[in-house]
Design an enzyme around this catalytic site. Structure first.
Site, PDB file in Angstrom:
ATOM      1  N   ASN A 122       0.821  -1.207   0.000  1.00 33.19           N
ATOM      2  CA  ASN A 122       0.000   0.000   0.000  1.00 33.19           C
ATOM      3  C   ASN A 122       0.856   1.257   0.000  1.00 33.19           C
ATOM      4  O   ASN A 122       1.920   1.295   0.612  1.00 33.19           O
ATOM      5  CB  ASN A 122      -0.917   0.006   1.231  1.00 33.19           C
ATOM      6  CG  ASN A 122      -1.854  -1.183   1.225  1.00 33.19           C
ATOM      7  OD1 ASN A 122      -2.020  -1.827   0.190  1.00 33.19           O
ATOM      8  ND2 ASN A 122      -2.450  -1.489   2.358  1.00 33.19           N
ATOM      9  N   ASP A 124      -0.635   4.215   0.869  1.00 33.30           N
ATOM     10  CA  ASP A 124      -1.446   5.212   1.573  1.00 33.30           C
ATOM     11  C   ASP A 124      -0.815   5.766   2.847  1.00 33.30           C
ATOM     12  O   ASP A 124      -1.302   6.742   3.416  1.00 33.30           O
ATOM     13  CB  ASP A 124      -2.844   4.645   1.870  1.00 33.30           C
ATOM     14  CG  ASP A 124      -2.811   3.335   2.653  1.00 33.30           C
ATOM     15  OD1 ASP A 124      -1.928   3.161   3.514  1.00 33.30           O
ATOM     16  OD2 ASP A 124      -3.694   2.479   2.409  1.00 33.30           O
ATOM     17  N   HIS A 139       5.756  -0.560  -2.784  1.00 31.78           N
ATOM     18  CA  HIS A 139       5.323   0.232  -3.949  1.00 31.78           C
ATOM     19  C   HIS A 139       5.458   1.737  -3.719  1.00 31.78           C
ATOM     20  O   HIS A 139       4.874   2.522  -4.457  1.00 31.78           O
ATOM     21  CB  HIS A 139       3.874  -0.126  -4.313  1.00 31.78           C
ATOM     22  CG  HIS A 139       3.733  -1.540  -4.813  1.00 31.78           C
ATOM     23  ND1 HIS A 139       2.530  -2.184  -4.908  1.00 31.78           N
ATOM     24  CD2 HIS A 139       4.673  -2.418  -5.248  1.00 31.78           C
ATOM     25  CE1 HIS A 139       2.729  -3.413  -5.378  1.00 31.78           C
ATOM     26  NE2 HIS A 139       4.015  -3.581  -5.579  1.00 31.78           N
ATOM     27  N   CYS A 150      17.524  15.419  -9.794  1.00 30.79           N
ATOM     28  CA  CYS A 150      18.550  15.051  -8.802  1.00 30.79           C
ATOM     29  C   CYS A 150      18.192  13.789  -8.030  1.00 30.79           C
ATOM     30  O   CYS A 150      19.010  13.287  -7.260  1.00 30.79           O
ATOM     31  CB  CYS A 150      18.795  16.218  -7.842  1.00 30.79           C
ATOM     32  SG  CYS A 150      17.363  16.642  -6.827  1.00 30.79           S
ATOM     33  N   CYS A 166      11.191  20.629  -8.438  1.00 34.83           N
ATOM     34  CA  CYS A 166      12.105  20.393  -7.320  1.00 34.83           C
ATOM     35  C   CYS A 166      12.622  21.740  -6.805  1.00 34.83           C
ATOM     36  O   CYS A 166      13.142  22.533  -7.595  1.00 34.83           O
ATOM     37  CB  CYS A 166      13.271  19.532  -7.799  1.00 34.83           C
ATOM     38  SG  CYS A 166      14.559  19.280  -6.572  1.00 34.83           S
ATOM     39  N   ASN A 232      -8.512 -12.663   4.543  1.00 34.21           N
ATOM     40  CA  ASN A 232      -9.054 -11.992   3.357  1.00 34.21           C
ATOM     41  C   ASN A 232     -10.569 -12.150   3.386  1.00 34.21           C
ATOM     42  O   ASN A 232     -11.092 -13.110   3.933  1.00 34.21           O
ATOM     43  CB  ASN A 232      -8.491 -12.612   2.067  1.00 34.21           C
ATOM     44  CG  ASN A 232      -8.634 -11.681   0.871  1.00 34.21           C
ATOM     45  OD1 ASN A 232      -9.729 -11.248   0.528  1.00 34.21           O
ATOM     46  ND2 ASN A 232      -7.518 -11.373   0.242  1.00 34.21           N
TER      47      ASN A 232
END
Ligand code: OAD
Length: 261
Positions: A122, A124, A139, A150, A166, A232
């Protein structure tokens, strides 16, 4: 879990149906209480009860948006504004959401187990908000940005302009998340596999098991002799291969497992 008997959960009395499920919860709790090395692998399902949409279920993100138009390096090269619009929208959705009892139970578990690693797919940031510490975000994290010039990674929780720059070198910033077709950070990946290969117990929570390399991690652990537990809402392609599968909401089951700790 369906209705029937009830057990006391961290947030009150929780209805539990099958005594079979109660036994599984007890079994998992006992095993975790004795374990020295535990890995927990989470997916979108653990955040569902916080209000985060999953990817593939009903109302899932990839049922409403084409991942290839929004979550690939090619999409960003073609139209960075569109991709930033999508990620800003996701930031707006995620911003007000809070960790749920499932995230909180994993914090308790980490405090109890000598060697605990949380591997999450996740982006989040809710595990960190709940207080999880030894955590690998496979991820990336939607609240981090990365400079295409950079390479600097920085936390930024604001809704960004559609072509954010940036502050250091002026190059375009991108979300610090892994897109389809991109490789995962090799050091995060090797730390994750190291933990998986040495775990006594691996709990796989709220993931459909469709995206590699996370999808294979359970079976890697199993080949090394670990006990595999799945939580699950519904069966996954791996359910029958795991030692214990508990069907139900992670925000209800995890507090039951950690209730007496
Ligand atoms: P999916 O949307 O594929 O799967 C979510 C899983 O959570 C499903 O198996 C649901 O049954 C389960 N689930 C839903 N609510 C639950 C609840 N309350 N308690 C327990 N389980 C619940 O999401 P992921 O498996 O996380 O990658 O998807 C993997 C990756 O695919 C994501 O990290 C993302 C996506 O494309 C990238 O963006 C690179």
């Amino acid at each position: 879990m369906a209705e029937g008997s009830s057990v006391s959960g961290g947030t009150g009395r929780i209805a539990v149906t099958a005594s079979d499920d109660v036994m599984k919860v007890d079994l998992v709790r006992d095993r975790l209480a004795r374990a020295q090395r535990v890995v927990v692998l989470t997916g979108a399902g653990i955040s569902a009860e916080s209000g985060v949409p999953t990817f593939r279920g009903e109302g899932g993100l990839w049922r409403q948006h084409r991942a290839l138009d929004l979550a690939t390096p090619q999409a960003f090269a073609r139209d960075p504004r569109l991709v930033w619009e999508f990620y800003n929208w996701r930031r707006e959705v995620l911003g007000p959401l809070e960790p749920n009892p499932g995230h909180n139970a994993l914090v308790k578990l980490e405090q109890r187990v000598p060697q605990f690693t949380l591997i999450t797919q996740n982006i989040d940031g809710l595990h960190a908000r709940a207080g999880s510490r030894n955590m690998l975000e496979l991820h990336g994290n939607i609240w981090h940005v990365r400079c295409l010039g950079c390479g600097k990674v920085a936390e930024d929780r604001s809704v960004l302009p559609l072509m954010p720059r940036c502050p250091g070198c002026g190059a375009l910033l991108r979300p610090h998340v892994v897109w389809f077709g991109e490789s995962l950070d090799p050091s995060i990946l090797s730390t994750a596999f190291e933990a998986v290969q040495h775990a006594e117990i691996v709990m796989v929570i709220g993931t459909s098991g469709t995206v590699e390399p996370a999808a294979s991690m359970g079976m890697v652990a199993k080949r090394k002799g670990a006990c595999l537990v799945e939580i699950n809402l519904e069966p996954t392609p791996f359910t029958t291969l795991y030692d214990t599968s508990i069907l139900g909401k992670s925000g209800e089951i995890l507090p039951m497992i950690c209730e007496s700790w």
